[in-house]
Design an enzyme around this catalytic site. Structure first.
Site, PDB file in Angstrom:
ATOM      1  N   LYS A 103       1.206 -15.260   3.556  1.00 33.03           N
ATOM      2  CA  LYS A 103       1.180 -15.995   2.285  1.00 33.03           C
ATOM      3  C   LYS A 103       2.625 -16.393   1.978  1.00 33.03           C
ATOM      4  O   LYS A 103       3.140 -16.217   0.862  1.00 33.03           O
ATOM      5  CB  LYS A 103       0.593 -15.092   1.181  1.00 33.03           C
ATOM      6  CG  LYS A 103       0.370 -15.783  -0.149  1.00 33.03           C
ATOM      7  CD  LYS A 103      -0.827 -16.697  -0.160  1.00 33.03           C
ATOM      8  CE  LYS A 103      -0.921 -17.468  -1.465  1.00 33.03           C
ATOM      9  NZ  LYS A 103      -2.039 -18.420  -1.516  1.00 33.03           N
TER      10      LYS A 103
ATOM     11  N   TYR B  66       0.790  -1.229   0.000  1.00 29.96           N
ATOM     12  CA  TYR B  66       0.000   0.000   0.000  1.00 29.96           C
ATOM     13  C   TYR B  66       0.823   1.281   0.000  1.00 29.96           C
ATOM     14  O   TYR B  66       0.278   2.365  -0.167  1.00 29.96           O
ATOM     15  CB  TYR B  66      -0.912   0.025   1.229  1.00 29.96           C
ATOM     16  CG  TYR B  66      -2.196  -0.703   1.006  1.00 29.96           C
ATOM     17  CD1 TYR B  66      -2.268  -1.716   0.070  1.00 29.96           C
ATOM     18  CD2 TYR B  66      -3.330  -0.382   1.717  1.00 29.96           C
ATOM     19  CE1 TYR B  66      -3.441  -2.400  -0.138  1.00 29.96           C
ATOM     20  CE2 TYR B  66      -4.510  -1.056   1.526  1.00 29.96           C
ATOM     21  CZ  TYR B  66      -4.565  -2.070   0.593  1.00 29.96           C
ATOM     22  OH  TYR B  66      -5.734  -2.736   0.402  1.00 29.96           O
TER      23      TYR B  66
ATOM     24  N   ASP C 201      -5.573 -17.029   2.087  1.00 24.46           N
ATOM     25  CA  ASP C 201      -6.767 -17.472   1.347  1.00 24.46           C
ATOM     26  C   ASP C 201      -7.605 -18.424   2.196  1.00 24.46           C
ATOM     27  O   ASP C 201      -8.837 -18.308   2.257  1.00 24.46           O
ATOM     28  CB  ASP C 201      -6.400 -18.096  -0.008  1.00 24.46           C
ATOM     29  CG  ASP C 201      -5.066 -18.798  -0.022  1.00 24.46           C
ATOM     30  OD1 ASP C 201      -4.339 -18.727   0.978  1.00 24.46           O
ATOM     31  OD2 ASP C 201      -4.738 -19.440  -1.036  1.00 24.46           O
TER      32      ASP C 201
ATOM     33  N   ASP D  41      -6.228  -5.146   5.356  1.00 27.28           N
ATOM     34  CA  ASP D  41      -7.287  -4.280   4.847  1.00 27.28           C
ATOM     35  C   ASP D  41      -8.461  -5.133   4.371  1.00 27.28           C
ATOM     36  O   ASP D  41      -9.625  -4.870   4.687  1.00 27.28           O
ATOM     37  CB  ASP D  41      -6.733  -3.440   3.688  1.00 27.28           C
ATOM     38  CG  ASP D  41      -7.645  -2.285   3.341  1.00 27.28           C
ATOM     39  OD1 ASP D  41      -8.502  -1.937   4.171  1.00 27.28           O
ATOM     40  OD2 ASP D  41      -7.501  -1.726   2.241  1.00 27.28           O
TER      41      ASP D  41
END
Ligand code: NAI
Length: 335
Positions: free
Chosen positions: A174, A125, A207, A231
Site C-alpha cells: 500500500k 501486529y 485493496d 493475515d
C-alpha cells in the site's frame, strides 16, 4: 531415525483436532516422537502462566512444533501467545497455501493454487508503541518495517518459488498511502526480484488485490506481503477454496518452525467433536515437507483429497454429518 516434535494441544477445538491429526500421523509410522507442551489458556490453568519456559525450551530443543490454535482475547486482556512465539523464535516467514479441493462448497472448486508468504515479525501486529490516552479517546500504534525484515521475507518467497517450481510472485503493498513502511517493503522487493530473473514478478496494491482475488484468483501464484495484509489476504484465500477448516500455515525461522492451522479456537463448536481436522492435518503435511519428507507430505495430502472426494466422513462445515475423529479415521484409512 526418530524425530521428536513439540506438540501443543491448544485451546477450544485445539485438543480435538490435535488428537485427530496425531491419529493420522501415527498411522503413517514415520518414527515421530511427541513431546507435549502447554501454551495459552490451557497453560494458564495448569501452570499459572500463558507461555511457560518449559514450552519455549521444548521448541528450542526440537526445533519443530505442531501447534493447535490458542485463544487471544479481543480488544483487551493478554497479548497474543502466537505473536509471542513468532517473535521469540524469530519465525519470520508465515507460509499459507490455499488450494482448490473437491467437495468443499467453495466458490472456486478448481483453479486456485496460491501460497501467501507473510512477513511475521514486523509491522502493525507487533504492538510496539501501542497506547491509549487515559480518556480512551485516542489510540496509537507504531508500525516498524526494516530493510532486513523485508529482504529476508521477499527472498524466502522467491526461493520457495524456485524450489517448488512456481512461476510468479505478486508483491502486495500500500505504498501509495503508507509511503514509508509499505514504500520501503516495495523498494526492497524490487531489488530482490531483480536477482531472480526467471520468476515473473508483479506489484499490486492491497485493496485491488482483495478484489482481484475474489474475481480472478487463478492469476495468483505466490503472494508476498507484510504482516497485517498477509493475515487478511491469507484468510481471504482460505475462503476462496472452502473455508478455514482446510487452510494450514507454517511459521518458519532459521532455528525453529511451528506448524498450525490458520483458523482459531472456534469457541462456537469447541467440545462438540464437530471441528474439521483438515487444516491441522495439512499443517502436518507442511511439517513433513520441512523435515525433508516430501513424498510422505504428498501421501498425506492425497489421503485428504481422497477423503474429500469420497464425501463419506465430512464435518458439518463441509456439508457433511461426520465428526472430527471419524474424518481423521477416514483420512488414515486412505494413506
Ligand atoms: P475462528 O477461526 O476460531 O472461527 C471462525 C469461524 O470458523 C467459526 O464459525 C468457527 O466455528 C469456524 N471454524 C474455525 N475452524 C474450524 C474448523 N477446524 N472446523 C470447522 N469450523 C471451523 O476465529 P475467531 O472466532 O475469530 O477466533 C476465536 C479465537 O481464536 C480468538 O481467541 C482468536 O484470537 C483465536 N485465533 C487463534 C489463532 C491461532 O492460534 N493461530 C488464529 C486465529 C484466531
Amino acid at each position: 531415525m526418530t524425530q521428536t516434535i513439540t506438540v501443543i494441544r491448544g485451546d477450544g477445538i485445539g485438543p480435538e483436532i490435535m488428537d485427530a491429526t496425531l491419529h493420522v500421523l501415527d498411522t503413517m509410522q514415520l518414527g515421530l516422537k511427541y513431546e507435549y507442551a502447554d501454551a495459552g489458556l490451557a497453560a494458564m490453568e495448569k501452570h499459572g502462566e500463558l507461555l511457560p519456559a518449559a514450552t519455549l525450551e521444548s521448541i528450542r530443543r526440537n526445533a519443530i512444533a505442531l501447534k493447535s490454535p490458542l485463544t487471544t482475547p479481543v480488544g483487551e486482556g493478554f497479548s497474543s501467545i502466537n505473536v509471542a512465539l513468532r517473535r521469540h523464535f524469530d519465525l519470520y516467514a508465515n507460509v499459507r497455501p490455499a488450494k482448490s479441493f473437491p467437495n468443499t462448497k467453495s466458490r472456486f472448486p478448481s483453479g486456485v493454487d496460491i501460497v501467501t508468504v507473510r512477513e511475521n515479525t514486523e509491522g502493525a501486529y507487533i504492538g510496539e508503541g501501542q497506547s491509549i490516552t487515559e480518556d480512551g479517546e485516542t489510540a496509537t500504534l507504531m508500525q516498524k518495517v526494516t530493510r532486513k525484515g523485508s529482504e529476508r521475507i521477499v527472498r524466502y518467497a522467491f526461493d520457495l518459488a524456485r524450489r517448488t517450481g512456481r512461476k510468479k510472485i505478486t508483491v502486495v503493498h500500500k505504498a501509495n498511502i503508507l509511503k514509508t513502511t509499505s514504500g520501503l517493503f516495495l523498494k526492497v522487493a524490487r531489488e530482490v526480484a531483480a536477482q531472480y530473473p526467471e520468476i515473473e514478478c508483479n506489484e499490486m496494491i492491497v485493496d485491488n488485490t482483495c478484489m482481484q482475488l475474489v474475481i480472478r484468483p487463478e492469476q495468483f501464484d505466490v503472494i508476498v506481503t507484510t504482516n497485517l495484509f498477509g493475515d487478511i489476504i491469507s484468510d481471504l484465500c482460505a475462503g476462496l477454496v472452502g473455508g478455514l477448516g482446510l487452510a494450514p500455515g507454517a511459521n518458519i525461522g532459521v532455528d525453529a518452525a511451528i506448524f498450525e492451522a490458520v483458523h482459531g479456537t472456534a469457541p462456537d463448536i469447541a467440545g462438540k467433536g464437530l471441528a474439521n481436522p483438515c487444516a491441522l492435518v495439512l499443517g502436518a503435511a507442511q511439517m513433513l515437507d520441512h523435515l525433508g519428507k516430501p513424498d510422505q507430505a504428498q501421501r498425506l495430502r492425497d489421503a485428504v483429497i481422497a477423503t474429500l472426494e469420497a464425501k463419506d466422513a465430512l464435518t458439518p462445515d463441509l456439508g457433511g454429518e461426520g465428526d472430527t475423529m471419524s474424518f481423521a479415521r477416514a483420512i488414515a484409512s486412505r494413506l
